[in-house]
Design a protein around this motif. Sequence first.
Motif, PDB file in Angstrom:
ATOM      1  N   UNK A  37      43.909  38.865  29.327  1.00  0.00           N
ATOM      2  CA  UNK A  37      42.470  38.698  29.231  1.00  0.00           C
ATOM      3  C   UNK A  37      41.926  37.806  30.344  1.00  0.00           C
ATOM      4  N   UNK A  38      42.712  36.919  30.875  1.00  0.00           N
ATOM      5  CA  UNK A  38      42.255  36.022  31.925  1.00  0.00           C
ATOM      6  C   UNK A  38      42.319  36.734  33.273  1.00  0.00           C
ATOM      7  N   UNK A  39      41.312  36.561  34.053  1.00  0.00           N
ATOM      8  CA  UNK A  39      41.167  37.075  35.413  1.00  0.00           C
ATOM      9  C   UNK A  39      42.448  36.786  36.214  1.00  0.00           C
ATOM     10  N   UNK A  40      42.997  37.774  36.915  1.00  0.00           N
ATOM     11  CA  UNK A  40      44.268  37.621  37.633  1.00  0.00           C
ATOM     12  C   UNK A  40      44.190  36.530  38.694  1.00  0.00           C
ATOM     13  N   UNK A  41      43.082  36.446  39.404  1.00  0.00           N
ATOM     14  CA  UNK A  41      42.913  35.381  40.394  1.00  0.00           C
ATOM     15  C   UNK A  41      42.963  34.001  39.756  1.00  0.00           C
ATOM     16  N   UNK A  42      42.394  33.881  38.561  1.00  0.00           N
ATOM     17  CA  UNK A  42      42.430  32.597  37.838  1.00  0.00           C
ATOM     18  C   UNK A  42      43.855  32.269  37.399  1.00  0.00           C
ATOM     19  N   UNK A  43      44.624  33.290  37.051  1.00  0.00           N
ATOM     20  CA  UNK A  43      46.022  33.062  36.693  1.00  0.00           C
ATOM     21  C   UNK A  43      46.778  32.513  37.903  1.00  0.00           C
ATOM     22  N   UNK A  44      46.507  33.090  39.067  1.00  0.00           N
ATOM     23  CA  UNK A  44      47.141  32.604  40.299  1.00  0.00           C
ATOM     24  C   UNK A  44      46.779  31.146  40.526  1.00  0.00           C
ATOM     25  N   UNK A  45      45.514  30.820  40.340  1.00  0.00           N
ATOM     26  CA  UNK A  45      45.064  29.436  40.512  1.00  0.00           C
ATOM     27  C   UNK A  45      45.763  28.499  39.529  1.00  0.00           C
ATOM     28  N   UNK A  46      45.862  28.901  38.284  1.00  0.00           N
ATOM     29  CA  UNK A  46      46.494  28.051  37.268  1.00  0.00           C
ATOM     30  C   UNK A  46      47.980  27.839  37.547  1.00  0.00           C
ATOM     31  N   UNK A  47      48.658  28.905  37.943  1.00  0.00           N
ATOM     32  CA  UNK A  47      50.089  28.768  38.276  1.00  0.00           C
ATOM     33  C   UNK A  47      50.241  27.855  39.494  1.00  0.00           C
ATOM     34  N   UNK A 100      39.633  32.887  48.172  1.00  0.00           N
ATOM     35  CA  UNK A 100      39.159  34.246  47.921  1.00  0.00           C
ATOM     36  C   UNK A 100      40.114  34.989  46.983  1.00  0.00           C
ATOM     37  N   UNK A 101      41.423  34.797  47.174  1.00  0.00           N
ATOM     38  CA  UNK A 101      42.423  35.411  46.288  1.00  0.00           C
ATOM     39  C   UNK A 101      42.175  34.962  44.855  1.00  0.00           C
ATOM     40  N   UNK A 102      41.896  33.666  44.680  1.00  0.00           N
ATOM     41  CA  UNK A 102      41.700  33.114  43.340  1.00  0.00           C
ATOM     42  C   UNK A 102      40.402  33.597  42.692  1.00  0.00           C
ATOM     43  N   UNK A 103      39.559  34.251  43.461  1.00  0.00           N
ATOM     44  CA  UNK A 103      38.316  34.820  42.934  1.00  0.00           C
ATOM     45  C   UNK A 103      38.426  36.330  42.732  1.00  0.00           C
ATOM     46  N   UNK A 104      39.586  36.902  43.084  1.00  0.00           N
ATOM     47  CA  UNK A 104      39.802  38.339  43.022  1.00  0.00           C
ATOM     48  C   UNK A 104      40.575  38.701  41.761  1.00  0.00           C
ATOM     49  N   UNK A 105      40.267  39.853  41.180  1.00  0.00           N
ATOM     50  CA  UNK A 105      40.947  40.256  39.949  1.00  0.00           C
ATOM     51  C   UNK A 105      41.941  41.391  40.152  1.00  0.00           C
ATOM     52  N   UNK A 106      41.849  42.128  41.243  1.00  0.00           N
ATOM     53  CA  UNK A 106      42.744  43.265  41.465  1.00  0.00           C
ATOM     54  C   UNK A 106      43.493  43.102  42.779  1.00  0.00           C
ATOM     55  N   UNK A 107      44.792  43.391  42.740  1.00  0.00           N
ATOM     56  CA  UNK A 107      45.647  43.274  43.913  1.00  0.00           C
ATOM     57  C   UNK A 107      46.548  44.489  43.998  1.00  0.00           C
ATOM     58  N   UNK A 108      46.882  44.910  45.222  1.00  0.00           N
ATOM     59  CA  UNK A 108      47.877  45.970  45.330  1.00  0.00           C
ATOM     60  C   UNK A 108      49.248  45.347  45.056  1.00  0.00           C
ATOM     61  N   UNK A 109      50.214  46.197  44.707  1.00  0.00           N
ATOM     62  CA  UNK A 109      51.531  45.718  44.275  1.00  0.00           C
ATOM     63  C   UNK A 109      52.211  44.839  45.326  1.00  0.00           C
ATOM     64  N   UNK A 110      52.124  45.245  46.588  1.00  0.00           N
ATOM     65  CA  UNK A 110      52.792  44.488  47.648  1.00  0.00           C
ATOM     66  C   UNK A 110      52.216  43.076  47.764  1.00  0.00           C
ATOM     67  N   UNK A 111      50.891  42.975  47.747  1.00  0.00           N
ATOM     68  CA  UNK A 111      50.241  41.666  47.882  1.00  0.00           C
ATOM     69  C   UNK A 111      50.566  40.779  46.679  1.00  0.00           C
ATOM     70  N   UNK A 112      50.552  41.382  45.498  1.00  0.00           N
ATOM     71  CA  UNK A 112      50.862  40.614  44.292  1.00  0.00           C
ATOM     72  C   UNK A 112      52.304  40.105  44.326  1.00  0.00           C
ATOM     73  N   UNK A 113      53.231  40.909  44.845  1.00  0.00           N
ATOM     74  CA  UNK A 113      54.621  40.467  44.990  1.00  0.00           C
ATOM     75  C   UNK A 113      54.712  39.279  45.945  1.00  0.00           C
TER      76      UNK A 113
END
Length: 132
Positions: A9-19, A43-56
Amino acid sequence: METINHDNAVHLGRKIERVRHLRGMTQTELGERLGITKQAVSKIEQTDKFDDKRLEEIASALGVTVEGLKKYNEETVFYNTNNSYENCCVSTNGVGNNHTFNHSPIEKIVEFYEKQLEKERERFESLKKEKE
């Protein structure tokens, strides 16, 4: 009717920020690991969608698995951190690199908040001097 998976439920960019915060990393430090600027990390921390390579790449730079990042929530952090500590070693990037923790999870959390408190005290003193 669509159901919401509360783990995601939490925005993916926010998860990145929290981690990143839990790892005690600044945006600059994460940027250095990714080869990008602090502003790009913001900007990454404000984004919710990432391609698989970038997320890895991001997960690896944070020392977590992609799946762990996607399913991150505060409840499981303490459970997983505690289990990792009790088992002594933890795979940090899903590829089998093991790292031994030297501090208990509680000590890490206390250390993090003490650093944050010190920063706020310094900021307060700076603002106080400006006003005088």
